[in-house]
Structures are given as C-alpha cells and as structure tokens.
Design an enzyme around this catalytic site. Structure first.
Site, PDB file in Angstrom:
ATOM      1  N   PRO A   2      -4.825  -8.152   7.056  1.00 17.00           N
ATOM      2  CA  PRO A   2      -3.602  -8.180   6.260  1.00 17.00           C
ATOM      3  C   PRO A   2      -3.161  -6.763   5.899  1.00 17.00           C
ATOM      4  O   PRO A   2      -3.988  -5.881   5.686  1.00 17.00           O
ATOM      5  CB  PRO A   2      -4.006  -8.974   5.015  1.00 17.00           C
ATOM      6  CG  PRO A   2      -5.201  -9.758   5.423  1.00 17.00           C
ATOM      7  CD  PRO A   2      -5.912  -8.922   6.436  1.00 17.00           C
ATOM      8  N   GLU A   3      -1.855  -6.562   5.833  1.00 12.66           N
ATOM      9  CA  GLU A   3      -1.321  -5.256   5.479  1.00 12.66           C
ATOM     10  C   GLU A   3      -0.742  -5.312   4.068  1.00 12.66           C
ATOM     11  O   GLU A   3      -0.836  -6.327   3.390  1.00 12.66           O
ATOM     12  CB  GLU A   3      -0.314  -4.821   6.544  1.00 12.66           C
ATOM     13  CG  GLU A   3      -0.980  -4.768   7.915  1.00 12.66           C
ATOM     14  CD  GLU A   3      -0.081  -4.338   9.067  1.00 12.66           C
ATOM     15  OE1 GLU A   3       0.919  -3.629   8.822  1.00 12.66           O
ATOM     16  OE2 GLU A   3      -0.391  -4.708  10.217  1.00 12.66           O
ATOM     17  N   LYS A  53      -4.514  -1.717   0.817  1.00 12.22           N
ATOM     18  CA  LYS A  53      -5.197  -2.962   1.168  1.00 12.22           C
ATOM     19  C   LYS A  53      -6.324  -3.301   0.201  1.00 12.22           C
ATOM     20  O   LYS A  53      -7.053  -4.264   0.413  1.00 12.22           O
ATOM     21  CB  LYS A  53      -5.714  -2.872   2.602  1.00 12.22           C
ATOM     22  CG  LYS A  53      -4.603  -2.597   3.613  1.00 12.22           C
ATOM     23  CD  LYS A  53      -5.122  -2.404   5.011  1.00 12.22           C
ATOM     24  CE  LYS A  53      -4.005  -1.976   5.946  1.00 12.22           C
ATOM     25  NZ  LYS A  53      -4.470  -1.781   7.331  1.00 12.22           N
ATOM     26  N   ARG A 253      -5.696   0.727  18.849  1.00 13.02           N
ATOM     27  CA  ARG A 253      -5.061  -0.510  18.403  1.00 13.02           C
ATOM     28  C   ARG A 253      -3.940  -0.881  19.368  1.00 13.02           C
ATOM     29  O   ARG A 253      -3.307  -0.007  19.965  1.00 13.02           O
ATOM     30  CB  ARG A 253      -4.474  -0.342  16.987  1.00 13.02           C
ATOM     31  CG  ARG A 253      -5.487   0.050  15.915  1.00 13.02           C
ATOM     32  CD  ARG A 253      -6.445  -1.079  15.586  1.00 13.02           C
ATOM     33  NE  ARG A 253      -5.745  -2.244  15.068  1.00 13.02           N
ATOM     34  CZ  ARG A 253      -5.325  -2.368  13.808  1.00 13.02           C
ATOM     35  NH1 ARG A 253      -5.497  -1.380  12.942  1.00 13.02           N
ATOM     36  NH2 ARG A 253      -4.733  -3.480  13.413  1.00 13.02           N
TER      37      ARG A 253
END
Length: 263
Positions: A2-3, A53, A253
């Site tokens: 999650p960001e 985060k 990524r």
C-alpha cells in the site's frame, strides 16, 4: 505494498471506529509489548497519524503505537465481539465498547514515548509526507533541486521515502506519465516548466488518489474519479497519444510508460 493514500484511508477508518472511546481490552502478540496492555486500559486513541507508509496511533497517556505494514500487514475494523474471518496472524487488538481494531501479519511494531518518537530511525529518515496539506509545490521543488536529490534519477528517487514519504510504484509511474518524463531524468536537467509541472504532480496525484477514495486491489484501482493511466496497462493504448504502453523494470520494480509521449 500500500502507498500513502491507502495508508491514510486506513488511518481514517481506524479513527472513525475508536477515536476518543475508552479502551476496554488491549492485546499485543509480541512479548516486549505485553507490559503496555494494562497501561492502555481506560485510555483512548487521540488521533491516528501517517508518515508515509508508517502509521502512528497516539494514546491519551502520551504513548504512541508505531506500525509499518510492509508487504503483508493489514488493519481491520470489526464490531466488538465479532470474530474476523481470516487466516492471518493477529498482532494487535485495541477494543472499545462497540468497535475493535485489529492489526494482522505486520512485524514492525513498537510502542514509543514522546522522546522515542522524535528519535525513531525511520521517522527521522523519512521525508515530508505528500498528503501533508502544509507541504507546497515550492518546498517540493526545493527538495528536487537540493544537493542531496538533484543528481538522482527519478526511477529511484520517487521510491525513496527520504525524498517524499508516501510515494510508491503506482504513484511513481502515474506521476511521470502525467508530466511526460521517463524515469532516467534528473531534476538538475529539467527546465523551469518541467520542474514546476513535476513539483505539482508529486502532490496532486497522491492527493487526488486519496480524495477520490480509490482502492488498490488485485492490481486494479477502483475509484470514483482516479484511474490508472499506465500502471498495469502494458499493451494498451495510451489515452494521451495513442501509443502502446510498455512495461520494463527500473530500480528493481515494474515500470509502466508510454514511449510515444514520455521522453
């Protein structure tokens, strides 16, 4: 993972469930936290803060529960007495008369005093939060041009929480698509118009994602207004130029971009 927008929405849900209500039961899985269980009974959550985060649950006795969900952690809200149907491992339970919040699977959990909070390694290292309403494009531009960050390629910089907290991979690719740049650019090489556009996008897109209540779920982003332009859309047509969106890897990524309009 999650960001920032997803973490902030989780914090909103936790606050709505138990903020200001006396805690009737507290349980921690980790032995080093057990001593705090009795100290928190009768106390209440004053507010839930996010730093990128990381999530900070502040209590009325000045203690703060620090948690970082990393890849697998998740908070859930249930009616008190209700069993959550999950195979996840419970780490934290904070119960009030009507609502209970539960943290599953996370491993980075600490209880901090006010002094420890100011000295926490992650919190000292993390940059300004993109969802902080006091953070302005002018400050972001200053950070982009600072000696620390001006020579960094955006592919890595936009994943570095020390630059701006709360950014992650979907925000990285959406921001760079919005401003028409590839990930190999550096702030020192941009002209004034490009810098201005990037500084605004670095705040506008995360805030738009948060405000329109989108949810990241199984690689889809469902929301009233926010939708992905390139993230997980490789092979599809770019809505801006009609080119084919491609997928590669940058800074270890997945990176999604349009060769037709990102230069």
């Amino acid at each position: 993972m999650p960001e920032g927008p997803e973490i902030r929405r989780a914090a909103d849900n936790l606050e709505a469930a138990i903020k200001g209500k006396p805690l009737t039961d507290v349980w921690f899985a980790f032995p080093q936290l057990k001593t705090y269980q009795s100290q928190l009974i009768g106390q209440h959550v004053t507010h839930v803060e996010t730093r990128g985060k990381a999530l900070l649950t502040h209590f009325s006795n000045d203690l703060t529960l620090y948690s970082h969900n990393q890849l697998y952690g998740v908070w859930r809200v249930v009616d008190t007495g209700e069993e959550s149907q999950t195979t996840r491992v419970l780490r934290v339970k904070l119960q009030t008369a009507d609502k209970t919040i539960l943290l599953y699977s996370a491993s980075d959990i600490e209880m901090l005093t006010p002094e420890q909070l100011t000295m926490h390694p992650f919190l000292q290292r993390v940059g300004p939060d993109v969802l902080d309403p006091n953070l302005t494009p002018e400050v972001v531009k200053e950070r982009l041009l600072s000696p620390r960050f001006r020579n960094r390629q955006f592919a890595g910089l936009l994943l570095d929480q020390a630059f701006l907290a709360g950014l992650g991979n979907y925000l990285r690719v959406e921001i760079l698509w919005q401003v028409g740049l590839t990930g190999n650019h550096k702030a020192k090489d941009l002209n004034a118009a490009q810098l201005d556009a990037l500084a605004h996008a670095l705040l506008d897109i995360p805030r738009f994602s948060y405000a329109t209540r989108g949810q990241v779920d199984e690689n889809k982003h469902h929301g009233a207004l926010f939708r992905f332009k390139v993230f997980h859309r490789d092979g599809e047509l770019c809505e801006r130029c009609g080119g084919i969106i491609e997928k590669t890897t940058l800074s270890s990524r997945p990176f999604y971009w349009c060769p037709g309009c990102q230069h």
